[in-house]
Design a protein around this motif. Structure first.
Motif, PDB file in Angstrom:
ATOM      1  N   ALA A 121      26.193 -27.633 -16.712  1.00 19.23           N
ATOM      2  CA  ALA A 121      25.582 -27.942 -18.010  1.00 19.23           C
ATOM      3  C   ALA A 121      26.054 -29.262 -18.592  1.00 19.23           C
ATOM      4  O   ALA A 121      25.279 -29.983 -19.223  1.00 19.23           O
ATOM      5  N   ILE A 122      27.317 -29.604 -18.377  1.00 19.13           N
ATOM      6  CA  ILE A 122      27.860 -30.782 -19.049  1.00 19.13           C
ATOM      7  C   ILE A 122      27.091 -32.048 -18.669  1.00 19.13           C
ATOM      8  O   ILE A 122      26.886 -32.944 -19.496  1.00 19.13           O
ATOM      9  N   THR A 123      26.599 -32.114 -17.423  1.00 20.31           N
ATOM     10  CA  THR A 123      25.881 -33.316 -16.995  1.00 20.31           C
ATOM     11  C   THR A 123      24.642 -33.528 -17.861  1.00 20.31           C
ATOM     12  O   THR A 123      24.396 -34.627 -18.362  1.00 20.31           O
ATOM     13  N   ALA A 124      23.899 -32.452 -18.056  1.00 15.62           N
ATOM     14  CA  ALA A 124      22.683 -32.573 -18.865  1.00 15.62           C
ATOM     15  C   ALA A 124      23.017 -32.906 -20.312  1.00 15.62           C
ATOM     16  O   ALA A 124      22.325 -33.694 -20.957  1.00 15.62           O
ATOM     17  N   GLU A 125      24.112 -32.328 -20.818  1.00 16.99           N
ATOM     18  CA  GLU A 125      24.501 -32.621 -22.202  1.00 16.99           C
ATOM     19  C   GLU A 125      24.854 -34.099 -22.343  1.00 16.99           C
ATOM     20  O   GLU A 125      24.451 -34.766 -23.296  1.00 16.99           O
ATOM     21  N   LEU A 126      25.593 -34.627 -21.367  1.00 13.79           N
ATOM     22  CA  LEU A 126      25.979 -36.040 -21.404  1.00 13.79           C
ATOM     23  C   LEU A 126      24.746 -36.936 -21.308  1.00 13.79           C
ATOM     24  O   LEU A 126      24.633 -37.947 -22.016  1.00 13.79           O
ATOM     25  N   LEU A 127      23.817 -36.533 -20.448  1.00 14.11           N
ATOM     26  CA  LEU A 127      22.613 -37.350 -20.289  1.00 14.11           C
ATOM     27  C   LEU A 127      21.787 -37.330 -21.559  1.00 14.11           C
ATOM     28  O   LEU A 127      21.196 -38.349 -21.962  1.00 14.11           O
ATOM     29  N   GLY A 128      21.753 -36.186 -22.232  1.00 20.28           N
ATOM     30  CA  GLY A 128      21.041 -36.103 -23.505  1.00 20.28           C
ATOM     31  C   GLY A 128      21.661 -37.066 -24.507  1.00 20.28           C
ATOM     32  O   GLY A 128      20.973 -37.863 -25.167  1.00 20.28           O
ATOM     33  N   ALA A 129      22.974 -37.015 -24.607  1.00 24.34           N
ATOM     34  CA  ALA A 129      23.667 -37.882 -25.552  1.00 24.34           C
ATOM     35  C   ALA A 129      23.451 -39.349 -25.189  1.00 24.34           C
ATOM     36  O   ALA A 129      23.194 -40.200 -26.050  1.00 24.34           O
ATOM     37  N   ALA A 130      23.525 -39.641 -23.878  1.00 24.49           N
ATOM     38  CA  ALA A 130      23.388 -41.024 -23.419  1.00 24.49           C
ATOM     39  C   ALA A 130      21.994 -41.552 -23.721  1.00 24.49           C
ATOM     40  O   ALA A 130      21.827 -42.704 -24.147  1.00 24.49           O
ATOM     41  N   THR A 131      20.996 -40.703 -23.536  1.00 19.09           N
ATOM     42  CA  THR A 131      19.623 -41.126 -23.799  1.00 19.09           C
ATOM     43  C   THR A 131      19.461 -41.507 -25.260  1.00 19.09           C
ATOM     44  O   THR A 131      18.880 -42.535 -25.608  1.00 19.09           O
ATOM     45  N   ARG A 132      19.996 -40.663 -26.135  1.00 20.67           N
ATOM     46  CA  ARG A 132      19.882 -40.948 -27.569  1.00 20.67           C
ATOM     47  C   ARG A 132      20.632 -42.228 -27.933  1.00 20.67           C
ATOM     48  O   ARG A 132      20.155 -43.061 -28.697  1.00 20.67           O
ATOM     49  N   LEU A 133      21.816 -42.375 -27.348  1.00 20.69           N
ATOM     50  CA  LEU A 133      22.595 -43.585 -27.612  1.00 20.69           C
ATOM     51  C   LEU A 133      21.868 -44.840 -27.130  1.00 20.69           C
ATOM     52  O   LEU A 133      21.836 -45.867 -27.800  1.00 20.69           O
ATOM     53  N   ILE A 175      18.270 -36.238 -12.726  1.00 19.92           N
ATOM     54  CA  ILE A 175      17.036 -36.984 -13.023  1.00 19.92           C
ATOM     55  C   ILE A 175      16.172 -36.183 -13.989  1.00 19.92           C
ATOM     56  O   ILE A 175      15.657 -36.702 -14.975  1.00 19.92           O
ATOM     57  N   ALA A 176      16.079 -34.885 -13.704  1.00 15.32           N
ATOM     58  CA  ALA A 176      15.283 -34.043 -14.596  1.00 15.32           C
ATOM     59  C   ALA A 176      15.878 -34.014 -15.995  1.00 15.32           C
ATOM     60  O   ALA A 176      15.198 -33.773 -16.986  1.00 15.32           O
ATOM     61  N   ALA A 177      17.181 -34.273 -16.086  1.00 18.19           N
ATOM     62  CA  ALA A 177      17.849 -34.214 -17.394  1.00 18.19           C
ATOM     63  C   ALA A 177      17.865 -35.565 -18.080  1.00 18.19           C
ATOM     64  O   ALA A 177      18.428 -35.689 -19.168  1.00 18.19           O
ATOM     65  N   GLY A 178      17.303 -36.609 -17.431  1.00 16.46           N
ATOM     66  CA  GLY A 178      17.158 -37.864 -18.154  1.00 16.46           C
ATOM     67  C   GLY A 178      17.739 -39.093 -17.479  1.00 16.46           C
ATOM     68  O   GLY A 178      17.579 -40.201 -17.984  1.00 16.46           O
ATOM     69  N   ALA A 179      18.379 -38.968 -16.322  1.00 17.80           N
ATOM     70  CA  ALA A 179      18.944 -40.149 -15.674  1.00 17.80           C
ATOM     71  C   ALA A 179      17.848 -40.945 -14.995  1.00 17.80           C
ATOM     72  O   ALA A 179      16.985 -40.367 -14.336  1.00 17.80           O
ATOM     73  N   SER A 180      17.882 -42.268 -15.171  1.00 13.20           N
ATOM     74  CA  SER A 180      16.866 -43.043 -14.473  1.00 13.20           C
ATOM     75  C   SER A 180      17.353 -43.435 -13.077  1.00 13.20           C
ATOM     76  O   SER A 180      16.562 -43.609 -12.164  1.00 13.20           O
ATOM     77  N   GLN A 217      26.835 -31.604 -27.410  1.00  9.76           N
ATOM     78  CA  GLN A 217      25.628 -32.415 -27.341  1.00  9.76           C
ATOM     79  C   GLN A 217      24.467 -31.596 -26.782  1.00  9.76           C
ATOM     80  O   GLN A 217      24.647 -30.830 -25.836  1.00  9.76           O
ATOM     81  N   ASP A 218      23.296 -31.779 -27.359  1.00 13.69           N
ATOM     82  CA  ASP A 218      22.130 -31.065 -26.835  1.00 13.69           C
ATOM     83  C   ASP A 218      21.547 -31.826 -25.662  1.00 13.69           C
ATOM     84  O   ASP A 218      21.368 -33.045 -25.731  1.00 13.69           O
ATOM     85  N   PRO A 219      21.253 -31.115 -24.576  1.00  8.57           N
ATOM     86  CA  PRO A 219      20.577 -31.787 -23.458  1.00  8.57           C
ATOM     87  C   PRO A 219      19.119 -32.058 -23.847  1.00  8.57           C
ATOM     88  O   PRO A 219      18.590 -31.462 -24.787  1.00  8.57           O
ATOM     89  N   LEU A 220      18.460 -32.956 -23.108  1.00  5.72           N
ATOM     90  CA  LEU A 220      17.015 -33.106 -23.282  1.00  5.72           C
ATOM     91  C   LEU A 220      16.360 -31.889 -22.663  1.00  5.72           C
ATOM     92  O   LEU A 220      16.930 -31.236 -21.793  1.00  5.72           O
ATOM     93  N   PRO A 221      15.159 -31.599 -23.104  1.00  2.00           N
ATOM     94  CA  PRO A 221      14.461 -30.506 -22.422  1.00  2.00           C
ATOM     95  C   PRO A 221      14.335 -30.866 -20.936  1.00  2.00           C
ATOM     96  O   PRO A 221      14.006 -32.014 -20.602  1.00  2.00           O
ATOM     97  N   GLU A 222      14.600 -29.919 -20.105  1.00  2.00           N
ATOM     98  CA  GLU A 222      14.564 -30.197 -18.672  1.00  2.00           C
ATOM     99  C   GLU A 222      13.141 -30.577 -18.268  1.00  2.00           C
ATOM    100  O   GLU A 222      12.181 -29.912 -18.648  1.00  2.00           O
ATOM    101  N   ASP A 223      12.994 -31.665 -17.545  1.00  2.00           N
ATOM    102  CA  ASP A 223      11.664 -32.139 -17.172  1.00  2.00           C
ATOM    103  C   ASP A 223      11.693 -32.520 -15.705  1.00  2.00           C
ATOM    104  O   ASP A 223      12.112 -33.599 -15.322  1.00  2.00           O
ATOM    105  N   THR A 224      11.218 -31.620 -14.850  1.00  4.01           N
ATOM    106  CA  THR A 224      11.318 -31.865 -13.404  1.00  4.01           C
ATOM    107  C   THR A 224      10.327 -32.913 -12.939  1.00  4.01           C
ATOM    108  O   THR A 224      10.381 -33.367 -11.811  1.00  4.01           O
ATOM    109  N   SER A 225       9.420 -33.315 -13.857  1.00  4.63           N
ATOM    110  CA  SER A 225       8.459 -34.328 -13.443  1.00  4.63           C
ATOM    111  C   SER A 225       9.032 -35.732 -13.544  1.00  4.63           C
ATOM    112  O   SER A 225       8.458 -36.691 -13.060  1.00  4.63           O
ATOM    113  N   ARG A 226      10.168 -35.835 -14.229  1.00  5.86           N
ATOM    114  CA  ARG A 226      10.781 -37.158 -14.362  1.00  5.86           C
ATOM    115  C   ARG A 226      11.189 -37.686 -12.993  1.00  5.86           C
ATOM    116  O   ARG A 226      11.598 -36.929 -12.117  1.00  5.86           O
ATOM    117  N   THR A 227      11.098 -39.001 -12.848  1.00  6.50           N
ATOM    118  CA  THR A 227      11.502 -39.571 -11.560  1.00  6.50           C
ATOM    119  C   THR A 227      12.627 -40.569 -11.773  1.00  6.50           C
ATOM    120  O   THR A 227      12.856 -41.055 -12.866  1.00  6.50           O
TER     121      THR A 227
END
Ligand code: FAD
Ligand code: SF4
Ligand code: SF4
Lengths: 268, 778, 328
Positions: free
Chosen positions: C18-30, C56-61, C163-173
């Motif tokens: 879970a922590i990875t997605a939470e960090l990615l959520g925070a990073a995206t907002r930042l 990637i699904a959690a927001g990493a490009s 930190q809240d993760p982004l909604p999981e989106d498996t379509s993200r690439t």
């Protein structure tokens, strides 16, 4: 076995919340009346760890206590000496004031080099004031030593040291060559209560005091001048002192609502 | 505590045990079916020196006696009255000094052991000491507190004393030149005869009572021994043979000629009548033998003085003189503590000579143990065993140490394998179980002071060895760091003042109200503090509090054995008080009261100290506080705090206060006032876990309930906590309304005294007992 | 403005945590607030396929994947050069770690090696110019501190669940870049691992304590408490009254003459809250109590309270808590 234990003096973490207050403009904690600053409890456990390691190794060797801090920090060193450490070193100079973990780590590393890097370098897992837990790692990095953090036990075996590290789901055993940096966690066990004779002997012991120059640093490298982390505010979070009673018609509903609350405030 | 075990593969880390004293792990039965007390009697081998006695006393005396008896058999000349039928009586005079030498030898041997201690005798207040020596030491005041043994003891003692005087008088009289100056002639002789006989009989009654004691009503704590049998049996034998010797003399010389004379020797007369059929020759032969036997036995018996507890004849008055004169609540100070070589007592030689002497004074009567709250609750402490175990240790190790010193050798030579005094002979848990309640000191008929001896050993545990229960350690650490013993308190020293207008100390007021750590920092006690403030204001008393400036006076540190910390805390507080110009202190805590009153003067803190009960009593008497009738009549029992009652003799003030409250009827518990039982918190036990069959507070709560009272009042913040906790256990499951209410007297008074035109800003604080009662209840 | 680099973590068998997605959520907002160049995720381990996809699904490009059998287990010495190499390659402005066993150990060393510094255990992150303002807890939770790292890159560790993760989106690439970094020579070696069962949590070390008192009425109730505690990873405590009754071992007594605890969460069930008990748990960050007496002293110190018979509350609460734990 020689060891250096780095200790920090902090406001007593057992100060009741009601007596804790912060001067927001000065960004400092107001010392509660009647409560004296103490040696960071994790560091005190560090001293205990050093003493136990030395006892297990046959009792030979010098244990030094090193602290960066103002005049009053001498008491923290004396606590370590009273417990059974042999030498006390203090980095005390106006230039050290206002530093951060980095400048502290740098100064300690320099001082340790000056004292002579011993087999074991011990830190508390974190200082119970700022709760960061970084200085041990910083010193290890600066001295290029292996480190093991958040330990609940340590054992000497054939020139190496085996430790048990507290991790999220249990404990990890790690063996590392010496010299090594260890940071001690509360699981290690309670520090000993010093004998009165030792307290008195410690009171008489000289503590070596060094300024930045003594350890080969420039005033600009330490204290506020050298700090890499800047504090912008220190404040007390609003305390919900009032108990929030969970009201509902049935006991089951109360349970459900409580769980929801716990999630809402991120307690679970 | 924290050190890793020696050897092995160097395991460093937390030891498996939690370090707490309580070892009764795992679920056990509830309080209704409590486990039997751990047997604590398995102690050190008890070395009574009876064996050693046989050689120096019995053999030579017995031999001489036999020789004399054989000798006298051949003499048949004229005789004087004193030595009727006896020749060669000089042998007796030869034996007399021998007996004295034997006694002196016995005492001297023990004195060698006493002298390894520190010479630190106190002779202050000689008049108090003398009075105590006469009333208590000679007058056996304390023995008489228990009627049966008191009377028994009085019989035996008076008989010995009178018969000794009678015998001495006869001997002196015998050497007076002629009948004109002689005392024992005519009517005087007859009176003398009667007195002697009566006291002989009284002695026999005493002996009979002593023998019966064993079966009729043995003291639970009493430790019977062979010595007892020897002393009592020996005395009985002496008295009986005495009567027989007298009876034969009467039968052979008096009864025929002057029968009416013999009525004045009723005991002898009865024996004489019994012997009327026996031939005179046989009687005279028997007389000789018996006379010599009687005399030798008497001297031998007296020689026991140097070897058995018969020594209390002399030692008890001496110890009554030596006992300290201050309050029993005052612990001896370690002066110049920084310069000491050892802290407290871990070796016999660290005791004072008086403390070592005391070990030999103990008569094993068990009064101390019978009254010891720890023993009553089945916990591992018996003050008598502390004294006796130390005595046995002194007889063994102490004598060897004395021998070493006499030879100029190091004191510990050859003692490497000897048992360790503090830890083995006296177990740690015994030392920690002591409440310093003073019951033992108060009851001991021979004036032994157990508390300093126990605390001295605690001191070595804490200051020398740093060995103590974990919670004691955290308490001491909290005292060091935060200046109070209540680790974990959520409060500050000002929390209790919320919403109450409390005058701060300015230096102008008359009294400093010293709130104390407990009064400020413990939930349950805060209402008590508030009630005190309310009433003092109501009565218009000029007072102030130190609030955040207050620090612990050091009492807990001292009782827990950390004298060093005590002195630091006390010196700090004295500086604060003196800077603030404090002259008079009022406390609601008997422990603070005791420390200020009895212990601070020695450290240079001189104040007039009042307990709130004394002050409130005065305010009531002066009409400054006027309780009003209110509510139903309540049956209330009062529990004496040891540090108020026993240690400071304040029994009446709190009772008077309760009695002045209209709807209170006071009822006493079976053990009350001087005989009151400790609540269990004293001596730092507030911060320890008890070990044993029961908790002291539960025993005491049960006693309070037995009175039928609906509330228990006390005048101590520790007692209040102990009682509340005890009620929860003893009355588990009881309806709230049936539960024993627990209050400080001031809470009762607060409710009874209506709020008058209150000074502005004072919130009417009615810490109604009903309101606080819900604190710890179901 | 450079990128924000998140050091993600993976579970024992390579599954995402879970922590990875939470960090990615925070990073995206930042990243949005600062106007950065996007969010990258670094993953170090032996088996990272699933975790990379999840990142990637959690927001990493971009995911930088350093995969090596020698990296199966976290070790300071072996991870440190790899992490440093990734940072060099990405040259981020901000590096985020979780405040986990790994982050706590690695972040300060890495920051030092990079010539920078670290702010630990962030509760909240905000942008102020090009700096991240980190709000963190200190003084045992009694105070909050706002700090910035003035050197670069700014290294921050972030508290789990803050930190809240982004909604999981498996379509993200996104790209998955394999990093070819040799693990460092491990001076220290992991020689064993021991999974603590919850009953092994020492009372004084537990972050959650569930305690029962005399009001439980019977020893059996402690079995319920133990079950709940096991779910939460909590330790079980007891009041002295309960210990005296023999319902629970004295070693678990909380209070003045027992153990002193100061967990994040203290759950007091059928405990009145006598001052001697509070002395042992008053330092807890949050206390919740279940007691049928609304005037019980314990409520003076509670954050949340339920006034009711615990017997009626507990079964439902157990279910709810199980659910909560399963969700996280
Ligand atoms: C010197 C000393 C040291 C002490 N040290 C400690 C210590 O270290 N630790 C400690 O805990 N105590 C200690 N105590 C004891 C303390 O004073 C209390 O007696 C004890 O904490 C009470 O325990 P309790 O709350 O479980 O029981 P109680 O006070 O009896 O409380 C039971 C509670 O359960 C509630 N209840 C009952 N039934 C139900 C139900 N069905 N549903 C919900 N709630 C219910 C009641 O309303 C009540 O509030 C010490 C006491 C002394 C004197
Ligand atoms: S002072 Fe009280 S508790 Fe201590 S031994 Fe004497 S009677 Fe027992
Ligand atoms: S110490 Fe005193 S009270 Fe106790 S047994 Fe000895 S003589 Fe009796």
């Amino acid at each position: 076995m020689d060891a250096i234990v780095c200790v920090k003096q902090i406001p007593d973490p057992e100060t009741p919340a009601a007596a804790f207050s912060v001067d927001e403009t000065a960004m400092k904690v107001v010392q509660a009346s009647g409560v004296s600053p103490v040696i960071n409890p994790f560091d005190q456990q560090g001293v205990e760890a050093a003493l136990r390691l030395r006892e297990a190794a046959g009792g030979e060797g010098t244990i030094s206590v090193l602290s960066l801090g103002p005049d009053s920090a001498r008491d923290a060193i004396k606590t370590g000496l009273a417990m059974g450490a042999d030498e006390g070193y203090q980095l005390n100079d106006a230039a050290f004031e206002g530093g951060d973990a980095w400048t502290t780590g740098l100064a300690l590393a320099k001082a340790i080099e000056k004292i002579g890097v011993p087999e074991v370098l011990i830190f508390g897992r974190q200082a119970a004031d700022l709760d960061q837990g970084t200085v041990g790692s910083i010193v290890a990095e600066l001295l290029g030593l292996p480190s093991a953090t958040v330990l609940r036990s340590a054992e000497l075996e054939d020139g190496a040291i085996t430790v048990s590290r507290v991790v999220a789901d249990g404990f990890e055993s790690i063996t590392t060559p010496m010299p090594a940096v260890l940071t001690i966690s509360n699981e290690f066990g309670d520090p000993r209560y010093p004998q009165l004779r030792q307290i008195m002997q410690a009171a008489k012991k000289q503590v070596t005091v060094w300024s930045p120059v003594d350890i080969g640093l420039d005033a600009a490298q330490v204290g506020a001048a050298g700090a890499r982390v800047k504090m912008h505010a220190l404040f007390q979070p609003k305390n919900e002192t009032q108990c929030e009673f969970i009201e509902a018609d049935t006991a089951e509903e109360k349970a459900t609502q409580l769980a929801a609350k716990l999630r809402e405030v991120k307690l679970l | 505590m924290a050190s890793a075990g020696p050897g092995g593969p160097l395991p460093i880390g937390r030891p498996a045990s939690t370090g707490r004293l309580t070892a009764s792990a795992g679920p056990g039965p509830g309080p209704a079916a409590l486990a039997p007390p751990p047997r604590r009697r398995s102690r050190l081998r008890r070395t009574t020196k009876i064996g050693g006695l046989a050689v120096p006393v019995w053999l030579p005396l017995g031999g001489l006696g036999l020789l004399a008896a054989a000798e006298t058999g051949r003499v048949d000349g004229p005789h004087r009255e004193l030595f009727f039928n006896i020749a060669n009586f000089w042998v007796l005079y030869a034996l007399l000094p021998l007996a004295l030498i034997v006694i002196a030898y016995g005492i001297a041997r023990r004195a060698r052991v006493w002298r390894i201690g520190r010479a630190d005798f106190q002779f202050d207040n000689p008049r108090v000491r003398l009075r105590r020596m006469l009333r208590g030491g000679v007058g056996t005041e304390r023995v008489l507190r228990d009627p049966y043994s008191g009377i028994m003891h009085l019989c035996i003692m008076s008989s010995i004393v009178v018969l000794f005087l009678v015998t001495a008088l006869l001997a002196i009289d015998d050497y007076l030149p002629d009948d004109k100056v002689r005392i024992l002639v005519g009517d005087r002789y007859l009176g003398y005869s009667l007195v002697g006989d009566i006291f002989g009989l009284i002695g026999l009654i005493g002996v009979g009572m002593a023998i019966a004691h064993r079966w009729v009503r043995p003291r639970t704590g009493w430790l019977p021994s062979f010595e007892d049998k020897l002393i009592v049996g020996g005395l009985g034998l002496l008295l009986l043979t005495g009567f027989f010797v007298e009876g034969i003399r009467i039968q052979t010389s008096e009864i025929a000629a002057n029968r009416e004379w013999s009525y004045w020797s009723p005991g002898g007369f009865v024996v004489a009548e019994m012997l009327s059929g026996v031939s005179t020759g046989a009687l005279l032969d028997a007389h000789k033998a018996l006379w010599w036997f009687h005399m030798v036995a008497a001297l031998s018996w007296i020689s026991l003085l140097g070897y058995t507890k018969l020594n209390h004849l002399a030692y008890a008055p001496a110890n009554a003189f030596l006992k300290s004169t201050g309050s029993s609540g005052k612990l001896p100070m370690i002066a110049n503590i920084e310069e000491q070589e050892h802290f407290g007592v871990s070796q016999l030689e660290h005791f004072t000579q008086k403390q070592l002497f005391e070990l030999d004074v103990c008569v094993r009567c068990g009064r101390c143990t019978d009254n010891c709250p720890a023993d009553i609750a089945g916990q591992p402490l018996s003050p008598m065993h502390i004294i006796q175990d130390l005595k046995a240790y002194a007889s063994d190790v102490g004598e060897r140490k004395a021998g070493n010193l006499a030879r100029g050798a190091p004191i510990d030579e050859g003692l490497a394998g000897a048992p360790v005094m503090v830890g083995e002979v006296i177990r740690d848990e015994s030392l920690w179980a002591c409440r310093t309640c003073g019951a033992c000191v108060q009851e001991c008929p021979v004036f032994i002071e157990h508390i300093p001896t126990i605390v001295d050993m605690r001191r070595s545990l804490v200051m020398e060895e740093a060995r103590m229960p974990e919670t004691v350690q955290t308490t001491l650490e909290t005292l060091e760091r935060q200046g109070h013993p209540w680790r974990g308190t959520p409060h500050t020293r000002e929390s209790w003042m919320d919403g109450l207008d409390v005058p701060l100390w300015t230096g102008e007021q008359e009294y400093l109200y010293f709130v104390g750590c407990t009064g400020a920092l413990v939930d349950r006690v805060q209402p008590i503090t508030r009630s005190v403030v309310r009433l003092l204001r109501e009565a218009g008393v000029s007072f102030g509090v130190l609030a955040g400036q207050e620090t612990c006076n050091g009492d807990p540190a001292r009782r827990l054995g950390n004298e060093y910390l005590f002195q630091i805390l006390a010196e700090g507080l004295i500086a604060t008080l003196d800077e603030g110009g404090v002259k008079k202190i009022v406390t609601h805590c008997p422990h603070c009261f005791n420390t200020f009153k009895n212990e601070y003067p020695e450290l240079g803190g001189h104040y007039e100290v009042l307990h709130h009960s004394s002050l409130l009593e005065r305010l009531l008497d002066d009409g400054k506080l006027q309780p009003k009738q209110g509510g139903e009549t309540q049956l209330v029992t009062f529990h004496d705090s040891c540090y108020l009652g026993r240690h400071n003799n304040l029994y009446d003030a709190p009772r008077n206060i309760l009695q002045q409250i209209p709807n209170v009827t006071l009822v006493e518990m079976p053990r009350n006032r001087e005989q009151g039982l400790c609540c269990g918190a004293g001596g730092g036990n507030m911060w320890m876990e008890e070990q044993g069959r029961a908790r002291v507070n539960e025993v005491r709560v049960a006693e309070a309930l037995s009175t039928g009272a609906s509330a228990a009042c006390t005048a101590c913040p520790f007692c209040v906590q102990m009682f509340e906790s005890g009620v929860g256990t003893v009355q588990m499951g009881a309806e709230e309304s049936d539960r024993l209410g627990v209050f400080d007297i001031v809470e009762f008074l607060d409710v009874a005294v209506p709020v008058s035109a209150v000074p502005a800003g004072t919130a009417p604080e009615s810490a109604a007992p009903e309101a606080t009662a819900s604190q710890d209840e179901d | 403005m450079a990128q924000i680099l998140v050091f993600g973590e993976s579970g024992a068998d390579g599954d995402p945590v879970a922590i990875t997605a939470e960090l990615l959520g925070a990073a995206t907002r930042l990243n949005e607030a600062i106007g950065g160049d996007g969010v990258a995720c670094a993953l170090i381990g032996a088996e990272l396929e699933m975790a990379a996809q999840a990142a990637i699904a959690a927001g990493a490009s971009t995911v930088y994947r350093a995969q090596h059998d020698a990296l199966a287990q976290y070790q300071t010495d072996s991870y440190l050069p790899v992490a440093a190499a990734i940072v060099e390659q990405v040259a981020p402005a901000i590096v985020l770690f979780g405040q986990t066993s790994l982050g706590r150990d690695l972040a300060p060393r890495l920051a030092t090696r990079l010539g920078s510094a670290v702010a630990m255990d962030a509760l909240a992150l905000a942008a102020a110019g090009d700096r991240v303002q980190v709000t963190r807890s200190c003084y045992g939770g009694n105070a909050r501190q706002v700090v910035t790292v003035e050197s670069d890159p700014q290294v921050v560790t972030v508290r789990a669940k803050s930190q809240d993760p982004l909604p999981e989106d498996t379509s993200r690439t996104g790209d998955i870049v394999a990093v070819d970094a040799a693990p460092g020579a491990a001076r220290a070696r992991v020689v064993g691992k021991e999974t603590a069962d919850t009953s092994g949590v020492r009372l004084e070390d537990a972050t959650i304590v569930v305690s029962g008192g005399r009001g439980l009425g019977a020893p059996e109730a402690f079995a319920d408490l133990e079950r709940i505690a096991a779910d939460l990873g909590a330790a079980v405590g007891a009041s002295r009254a309960a210990c005296d009754l023999g319902w629970y071992p004295p070693s678990q007594q909380v209070g003045l003459t027992g153990t002193i605890v100061s967990p994040e969460l203290y759950v007091a069930i059928a405990i009145s809250g006598a001052s001697q008990h509070m002395a042992g748990c008053g330092g807890s960050k949050n206390i919740i109590a279940i007691n049928k007496d609304p005037d019980a002293n314990i409520f003076r110190y509670c954050r949340f309270g339920i006034v009711d018979d615990y017997k009626k509350v507990l079964p439902q609460l157990e279910l709810e808590l199980k659910q909560l734990v399963a969700d996280r």
